[in-house]
Scaffold this motif. Structure first.
Motif, mmCIF file in Angstrom:
data_model
loop_
_atom_site.group_PDB
_atom_site.id
_atom_site.type_symbol
_atom_site.label_atom_id
_atom_site.label_comp_id
_atom_site.label_asym_id
_atom_site.label_seq_id
_atom_site.Cartn_x
_atom_site.Cartn_y
_atom_site.Cartn_z
ATOM 1 N N GLU A 1 0.889 -1.334 0.085
ATOM 2 C CA GLU A 1 0.062 0.149 -0.020
ATOM 3 C C GLU A 1 0.771 1.377 -0.120
ATOM 4 O O GLU A 1 0.356 2.216 -0.707
ATOM 5 N N ARG A 2 2.012 1.236 0.885
ATOM 6 C CA ARG A 2 2.939 2.502 0.845
ATOM 7 C C ARG A 2 3.565 2.746 -0.516
ATOM 8 O O ARG A 2 3.713 3.607 -0.810
ATOM 9 N N ALA A 3 4.011 1.544 -1.245
ATOM 10 C CA ALA A 3 4.834 1.580 -2.469
ATOM 11 C C ALA A 3 3.863 2.057 -3.598
ATOM 12 O O ALA A 3 4.176 2.849 -4.411
ATOM 13 N N VAL A 4 2.493 1.679 -3.540
ATOM 14 C CA VAL A 4 1.623 1.932 -4.819
ATOM 15 C C VAL A 4 0.410 2.408 -4.068
ATOM 16 O O VAL A 4 -0.787 1.613 -3.908
ATOM 17 N N PRO A 5 0.400 3.765 -3.729
ATOM 18 C CA PRO A 5 -1.127 4.245 -3.286
ATOM 19 C C PRO A 5 -2.102 4.091 -4.041
ATOM 20 O O PRO A 5 -2.004 3.983 -5.214
ATOM 21 N N GLY A 6 -3.283 3.875 -3.588
ATOM 22 C CA GLY A 6 -4.508 3.247 -4.551
ATOM 23 C C GLY A 6 -4.502 1.906 -5.037
ATOM 24 O O GLY A 6 -5.097 1.557 -6.047
ATOM 25 N N VAL A 7 -3.580 1.191 -4.683
ATOM 26 C CA VAL A 7 -3.352 -0.211 -5.279
ATOM 27 C C VAL A 7 -4.768 -1.057 -5.062
ATOM 28 O O VAL A 7 -5.641 -0.664 -4.156
ATOM 29 N N SER B 1 -6.050 -16.600 -2.949
ATOM 30 C CA SER B 1 -4.742 -15.737 -2.907
ATOM 31 C C SER B 1 -5.045 -14.159 -3.092
ATOM 32 O O SER B 1 -5.717 -13.844 -4.111
ATOM 33 N N PRO B 2 -4.281 -13.552 -2.152
ATOM 34 C CA PRO B 2 -4.635 -12.137 -2.493
ATOM 35 C C PRO B 2 -3.860 -11.539 -3.524
ATOM 36 O O PRO B 2 -2.690 -12.262 -4.060
ATOM 37 N N LEU B 3 -4.332 -10.792 -4.478
ATOM 38 C CA LEU B 3 -3.714 -10.188 -5.680
ATOM 39 C C LEU B 3 -3.719 -8.694 -5.615
ATOM 40 O O LEU B 3 -4.705 -8.098 -5.223
ATOM 41 N N TYR B 4 -2.693 -7.921 -6.027
ATOM 42 C CA TYR B 4 -2.597 -6.688 -6.083
ATOM 43 C C TYR B 4 -2.336 -6.162 -7.385
ATOM 44 O O TYR B 4 -1.553 -6.851 -8.273
ATOM 45 N N GLY B 5 -3.184 -5.111 -7.779
ATOM 46 C CA GLY B 5 -2.528 -4.495 -9.097
ATOM 47 C C GLY B 5 -3.399 -3.185 -9.260
ATOM 48 O O GLY B 5 -3.557 -2.411 -8.186
ATOM 49 N N LEU B 6 -3.343 -2.756 -10.701
ATOM 50 C CA LEU B 6 -3.772 -1.345 -10.805
ATOM 51 C C LEU B 6 -5.130 -1.247 -11.730
ATOM 52 O O LEU B 6 -5.180 -2.119 -12.353
ATOM 53 N N ALA C 1 10.877 -1.832 -3.361
ATOM 54 C CA ALA C 1 11.500 -1.515 -4.981
ATOM 55 C C ALA C 1 11.160 -2.284 -5.980
ATOM 56 O O ALA C 1 10.367 -1.858 -6.980
ATOM 57 N N TRP C 2 11.013 -3.583 -5.663
ATOM 58 C CA TRP C 2 10.207 -4.682 -6.706
ATOM 59 C C TRP C 2 8.747 -4.255 -6.700
ATOM 60 O O TRP C 2 8.241 -4.324 -7.855
ATOM 61 N N VAL C 3 8.152 -3.953 -5.605
ATOM 62 C CA VAL C 3 6.645 -3.705 -5.657
ATOM 63 C C VAL C 3 6.548 -2.569 -6.740
ATOM 64 O O VAL C 3 5.563 -2.529 -7.715
ATOM 65 N N LYS C 4 7.237 -1.357 -6.379
ATOM 66 C CA LYS C 4 7.205 -0.209 -7.441
ATOM 67 C C LYS C 4 7.360 -0.545 -8.705
ATOM 68 O O LYS C 4 6.743 -0.283 -9.566
ATOM 69 N N GLN C 5 8.419 -1.055 -8.992
ATOM 70 C CA GLN C 5 8.769 -1.373 -10.438
ATOM 71 C C GLN C 5 7.574 -2.307 -10.950
ATOM 72 O O GLN C 5 7.385 -2.136 -12.166
ATOM 73 N N ALA C 6 7.310 -3.400 -10.385
ATOM 74 C CA ALA C 6 6.194 -4.182 -10.805
ATOM 75 C C ALA C 6 4.858 -3.599 -11.104
ATOM 76 O O ALA C 6 4.218 -3.897 -12.263
ATOM 77 N N SER C 7 4.621 -2.465 -10.165
ATOM 78 C CA SER C 7 3.479 -1.844 -10.542
ATOM 79 C C SER C 7 3.305 -0.949 -12.006
ATOM 80 O O SER C 7 2.263 -0.397 -12.243
ATOM 81 N N HIS C 8 4.578 -0.728 -12.517
ATOM 82 C CA HIS C 8 4.674 0.262 -13.784
ATOM 83 C C HIS C 8 4.716 -0.839 -14.918
ATOM 84 O O HIS C 8 4.941 -0.440 -16.101
ATOM 85 N N LEU C 9 4.655 -2.277 -14.739
ATOM 86 C CA LEU C 9 4.671 -3.057 -15.820
ATOM 87 C C LEU C 9 3.216 -3.556 -16.216
ATOM 88 O O LEU C 9 2.674 -3.456 -15.392
ATOM 89 N N PRO C 10 3.117 -3.974 -17.551
ATOM 90 C CA PRO C 10 1.962 -4.679 -17.677
ATOM 91 C C PRO C 10 1.377 -5.710 -16.589
ATOM 92 O O PRO C 10 2.194 -6.639 -16.539
ATOM 93 N N GLY C 11 0.287 -5.715 -16.328
ATOM 94 C CA GLY C 11 -0.300 -6.654 -15.299
ATOM 95 C C GLY C 11 -0.878 -7.775 -16.045
ATOM 96 O O GLY C 11 -1.188 -7.845 -17.346
ATOM 97 N N GLU C 12 -1.063 -8.855 -15.270
ATOM 98 C CA GLU C 12 -1.733 -9.973 -15.693
ATOM 99 C C GLU C 12 -3.334 -9.824 -15.763
ATOM 100 O O GLU C 12 -3.877 -9.368 -14.605
ATOM 101 N N ARG C 13 -3.991 -10.510 -16.750
ATOM 102 C CA ARG C 13 -5.419 -10.310 -16.605
ATOM 103 C C ARG C 13 -5.841 -11.863 -16.185
ATOM 104 O O ARG C 13 -5.666 -12.912 -16.808
ATOM 105 N N MET C 14 -6.652 -11.707 -14.964
ATOM 106 C CA MET C 14 -7.257 -12.930 -14.347
ATOM 107 C C MET C 14 -8.687 -12.726 -13.912
ATOM 108 O O MET C 14 -8.732 -11.627 -13.561
#
Length: 147
Positions: free
Chosen positions: A58-64, A72-77, A134-147
């Motif tokens: 939540e801190r790395a990606v506000p509004g996640v 399983s918990p999933l996190y995305g934008l 740092a990984w979370v921030k980077q990951a949030s800028h990459l294309p996400g998985e559609r599930m």
């Protein structure tokens, strides 16, 4: 004759069932509530780690955006898909970075998927919170998985 206690009209809330390997069985749902239910049901030491991971994300990606799917918990934008998932196993918590191969440095756990990388967190292990964030921030800028 003593008066008996009145019966509550509210049903008792059942504890979530743990699946094989200790992963909580939580109904599919979107938003923070099902993720918090999952974290609350994580057994033993994993609950505190789950709370910490959730706070760091939540801190790395506000509004996640959050959901529980496939227990399983999933996190995305919003509109961008999912970038991270968490799953409990008997002796560790597995964090899946769905585009982890593109992170710098690449998380240590290999996957059968060409893109996914894992971070396994064990009870006796230390979580490098700065690297995880740092990984979370980077990951949030990459294309996400559609599930």
């Amino acid at each position: 004759m003593a008066k008996s206690e009145p019966k509550s009209s509210k049903p008792t809330k059942a504890e979530p069932k743990l699946l094989s390997g200790g992963n909580p069985r939580i109904a599919k749902g979107y938003g923070d509530a099902p993720v918090q239910a999952y974290i609350a049901a994580m057994p033993g030491w994993k609950r505190e780690v789950g709370q910490r991971l959730d706070a760091l994300i939540e801190r790395a990606v506000p509004g996640v955006r959050k959901a529980v799917k496939w227990n399983s918990p999933l996190y995305g934008l919003e509109g961008e898909g999912w970038f991270l998932g968490i799953h409990c196993f008997t002796k560790y918590i597995k964090v899946a970075f769905f585009r982890g191969q593109s992170l710098d440095p690449v998380p240590p756990g290999e996957s059968k998927s060409a893109y996914t990388r894992y971070l396994d967190i064990r009870e006796d292990g230390q979580l490098d919170e700065a690297q995880f964030s740092a990984w979370v921030k980077q990951a949030s800028h990459l294309p996400g998985e559609r599930m």
